[in-house]
Design a protein around this motif. Structure first.
Motif, PDB file in Angstrom:
ATOM      1  N   UNK A 223       0.853  -1.183   0.000  1.00  0.00           N
ATOM      2  CA  UNK A 223       0.000   0.000   0.000  1.00  0.00           C
ATOM      3  C   UNK A 223       0.894   1.239   0.000  1.00  0.00           C
ATOM      4  N   UNK A 224       0.615   2.204  -0.875  1.00  0.00           N
ATOM      5  CA  UNK A 224      -0.467   2.203  -1.870  1.00  0.00           C
ATOM      6  C   UNK A 224      -0.134   1.344  -3.081  1.00  0.00           C
ATOM      7  N   UNK A 225      -1.173   1.086  -3.871  1.00  0.00           N
ATOM      8  CA  UNK A 225      -0.984   0.292  -5.070  1.00  0.00           C
ATOM      9  C   UNK A 225      -0.963  -1.194  -4.765  1.00  0.00           C
ATOM     10  N   UNK A 226      -0.259  -1.934  -5.606  1.00  0.00           N
ATOM     11  CA  UNK A 226      -0.190  -3.392  -5.474  1.00  0.00           C
ATOM     12  C   UNK A 226       1.163  -3.880  -5.942  1.00  0.00           C
ATOM     13  N   UNK A 227       1.534  -5.059  -5.486  1.00  0.00           N
ATOM     14  CA  UNK A 227       2.777  -5.681  -5.944  1.00  0.00           C
ATOM     15  C   UNK A 227       2.594  -6.213  -7.357  1.00  0.00           C
ATOM     16  N   UNK A 228       3.581  -5.982  -8.182  1.00  0.00           N
ATOM     17  CA  UNK A 228       3.604  -6.534  -9.540  1.00  0.00           C
ATOM     18  C   UNK A 228       4.904  -7.322  -9.663  1.00  0.00           C
ATOM     19  N   UNK A 229       5.928  -6.771 -10.314  1.00  0.00           N
ATOM     20  CA  UNK A 229       7.212  -7.443 -10.390  1.00  0.00           C
ATOM     21  C   UNK A 229       7.997  -7.342  -9.094  1.00  0.00           C
ATOM     22  N   UNK A 230       8.813  -8.372  -8.789  1.00  0.00           N
ATOM     23  CA  UNK A 230       9.554  -8.437  -7.528  1.00  0.00           C
ATOM     24  C   UNK A 230      10.925  -9.065  -7.775  1.00  0.00           C
ATOM     25  N   UNK A 231      11.891  -8.709  -6.895  1.00  0.00           N
ATOM     26  CA  UNK A 231      13.203  -9.352  -6.887  1.00  0.00           C
ATOM     27  C   UNK A 231      13.696  -9.431  -5.445  1.00  0.00           C
ATOM     28  N   UNK A 235      20.585 -10.489   0.863  1.00  0.00           N
ATOM     29  CA  UNK A 235      20.233 -10.706   2.264  1.00  0.00           C
ATOM     30  C   UNK A 235      18.846 -11.314   2.433  1.00  0.00           C
ATOM     31  N   UNK A 236      18.156 -11.536   1.330  1.00  0.00           N
ATOM     32  CA  UNK A 236      16.835 -12.144   1.401  1.00  0.00           C
ATOM     33  C   UNK A 236      15.685 -11.172   1.496  1.00  0.00           C
ATOM     34  N   UNK A 237      15.942  -9.870   1.399  1.00  0.00           N
ATOM     35  CA  UNK A 237      14.852  -8.897   1.391  1.00  0.00           C
ATOM     36  C   UNK A 237      14.167  -8.904   0.037  1.00  0.00           C
ATOM     37  N   UNK A 238      12.879  -8.653   0.042  1.00  0.00           N
ATOM     38  CA  UNK A 238      12.092  -8.624  -1.190  1.00  0.00           C
ATOM     39  C   UNK A 238      11.875  -7.174  -1.611  1.00  0.00           C
ATOM     40  N   UNK A 239      12.204  -6.858  -2.854  1.00  0.00           N
ATOM     41  CA  UNK A 239      11.994  -5.527  -3.420  1.00  0.00           C
ATOM     42  C   UNK A 239      10.832  -5.641  -4.401  1.00  0.00           C
ATOM     43  N   UNK A 240       9.770  -4.894  -4.144  1.00  0.00           N
ATOM     44  CA  UNK A 240       8.538  -5.035  -4.927  1.00  0.00           C
ATOM     45  C   UNK A 240       8.104  -3.712  -5.529  1.00  0.00           C
ATOM     46  N   UNK A 241       7.549  -3.782  -6.716  1.00  0.00           N
ATOM     47  CA  UNK A 241       6.894  -2.616  -7.305  1.00  0.00           C
ATOM     48  C   UNK A 241       5.700  -2.236  -6.451  1.00  0.00           C
ATOM     49  N   UNK A 242       5.328  -0.944  -6.502  1.00  0.00           N
ATOM     50  CA  UNK A 242       4.222  -0.433  -5.692  1.00  0.00           C
ATOM     51  C   UNK A 242       3.650   0.807  -6.360  1.00  0.00           C
ATOM     52  N   UNK A 243       2.559   1.303  -5.788  1.00  0.00           N
ATOM     53  CA  UNK A 243       1.902   2.465  -6.369  1.00  0.00           C
ATOM     54  C   UNK A 243       2.706   3.737  -6.289  1.00  0.00           C
ATOM     55  N   UNK A 244       3.622   3.825  -5.329  1.00  0.00           N
ATOM     56  CA  UNK A 244       4.422   5.041  -5.168  1.00  0.00           C
ATOM     57  C   UNK A 244       5.914   4.794  -5.384  1.00  0.00           C
ATOM     58  N   UNK A 245       6.279   3.651  -5.907  1.00  0.00           N
ATOM     59  CA  UNK A 245       7.682   3.391  -6.160  1.00  0.00           C
ATOM     60  C   UNK A 245       8.032   1.936  -5.958  1.00  0.00           C
ATOM     61  N   UNK A 246       9.114   1.696  -5.227  1.00  0.00           N
ATOM     62  CA  UNK A 246       9.588   0.348  -4.918  1.00  0.00           C
ATOM     63  C   UNK A 246       9.638   0.205  -3.407  1.00  0.00           C
ATOM     64  N   UNK A 247       9.061  -0.867  -2.869  1.00  0.00           N
ATOM     65  CA  UNK A 247       9.081  -1.129  -1.438  1.00  0.00           C
ATOM     66  C   UNK A 247      10.056  -2.254  -1.143  1.00  0.00           C
ATOM     67  N   UNK A 248      10.811  -2.097  -0.067  1.00  0.00           N
ATOM     68  CA  UNK A 248      11.742  -3.125   0.393  1.00  0.00           C
ATOM     69  C   UNK A 248      11.133  -3.797   1.615  1.00  0.00           C
TER      70      UNK A 248
END
Length: 296
Positions: A223-231, A235-248
């Motif tokens: 939030x906001x938005x939704x997850x689309x592509x991810x990597x 260290x095992x953290x997930x970086x996800x697309x989002x409505x306002x950018x990239x969330x870690x």
């Protein structure tokens, strides 16, 4: 202006205060599927509505890699360095061989046509995993509006036999995929059905012997938005697309911080000379930012 928003002090270890968010190119319609080719020092990505795969390099800028591209969406590289692509237009997953020929990995399941393969990853045993929502056949914008023949599943194609198997069948719109660095966890984004109010979140599955999947609880809701592509990073953290950018997102599911991007982000990948540069596809543009952690 700071492009980083810190939710947890741990996030400060991963970002560089003097590393800018760069807009590398713009003027596209809906960009997706970034994949880094370090041996060619270039990024490939899809401009889906314009039916082309483009190439960005620091030397040549933007050039065309493939046009038409069969409305390609997500891409990855296999363990032999070949391009693996999801094609909306032909409703298939393909591999581009080193000599440029195209091999069809999957286009049907149990005699029925796939919907519109979206995202794809390759595991250490050479198996190809891909999501198959209906987005590319729901309208004529990212493909051709067509009849849906199969549910929206996640599939695994065996790396040796080529057998295709539906491994996840309870998604409304499976989208981005990512394995943890040790491949003991699979993350799958569910962006729901188009034109619906389905819940949108990331689910996590435990990967057991023989690549059997268990669990599937909600790992994180963007939030906001939704997850689309991810990597994932090293260290095992997930970086996800989002409505306002990239969330870690940390491995326990809490958000560490954000990279703020002025357009809706669709996907991302790690690349650059040491795998520490994050490339971002966002609506009409591609961006990059250097980080203090490498991708996996």
């Amino acid at each position: 202006m700071s492009f980083f928003e810190v939710d947890d002090p741990v996030f400060s270890r991963f970002v560089l205060g003097n590393a800018p968010l760069k807009k590398l190119a713009t003027g596209f319609d809906w960009v997706e599927g970034p994949v880094w080719f370090g041996d060619h020092d270039c990024l490939l990505f899809s401009d889906i509505p314009n039916n082309r795969i483009l190439r960005w390099s620091p030397v040549s800028g933007i050039t065309t890699f493939r046009e038409p591209s069969n409305f390609s969406n997500g891409h990855t590289r296999d363990r032999q360095g070949r391009l693996v692509s999801c094609e909306h237009g032909t409703r298939r997953v393909t591999r581009t061989e080193h000599d440029g020929t195209i091999t069809v990995i999957a286009d049907r399941y149990e005699g029925k046509r796939l919907n519109s393969p979206n995202d794809v990853i390759v595991a250490s045993d050479d198996a190809i995993w891909f999501s198959d929502p209906h987005y590319g056949i729901s309208t004529d914008y990212e493909g051709t509006k067509s009849e849906q023949e199969l549910p929206c599943n996640v599939y695994r194609v065996d790396g040796q036999s080529g057998e295709i198997r539906a491994v996840l069948t309870d998604f409304n719109g499976p989208n981005g995929l990512a394995f943890s660095p040790d491949e003991k966890r699979l993350y799958v984004a569910d962006t729901g059905r188009m034109f619906s109010s389905d819940p949108q979140h990331i689910r996590a599955f435990d990967v057991g012997e023989g690549w059997a999947l268990k669990g599937g609880d909600v790992f994180h809701a963007i939030a906001p938005g939704a997850a689309d592509g991810m990597r994932v990073d090293a260290a095992g953290n997930l970086w996800s697309s989002a409505g306002d950018g990239v969330h870690c997102i940390a491995p326990d599911g809490h958000r560490l911080g954000k990279i703020l991007v002025p357009e809706l982000v669709s996907n991302l990948c790690f690349g650059g000379r040491h795998g520490h540069r994050l490339f971002i596809t966002a609506t009409t543009s591609i961006y990059s930012v250097s980080l203090a952690i490498r991708g996996k």
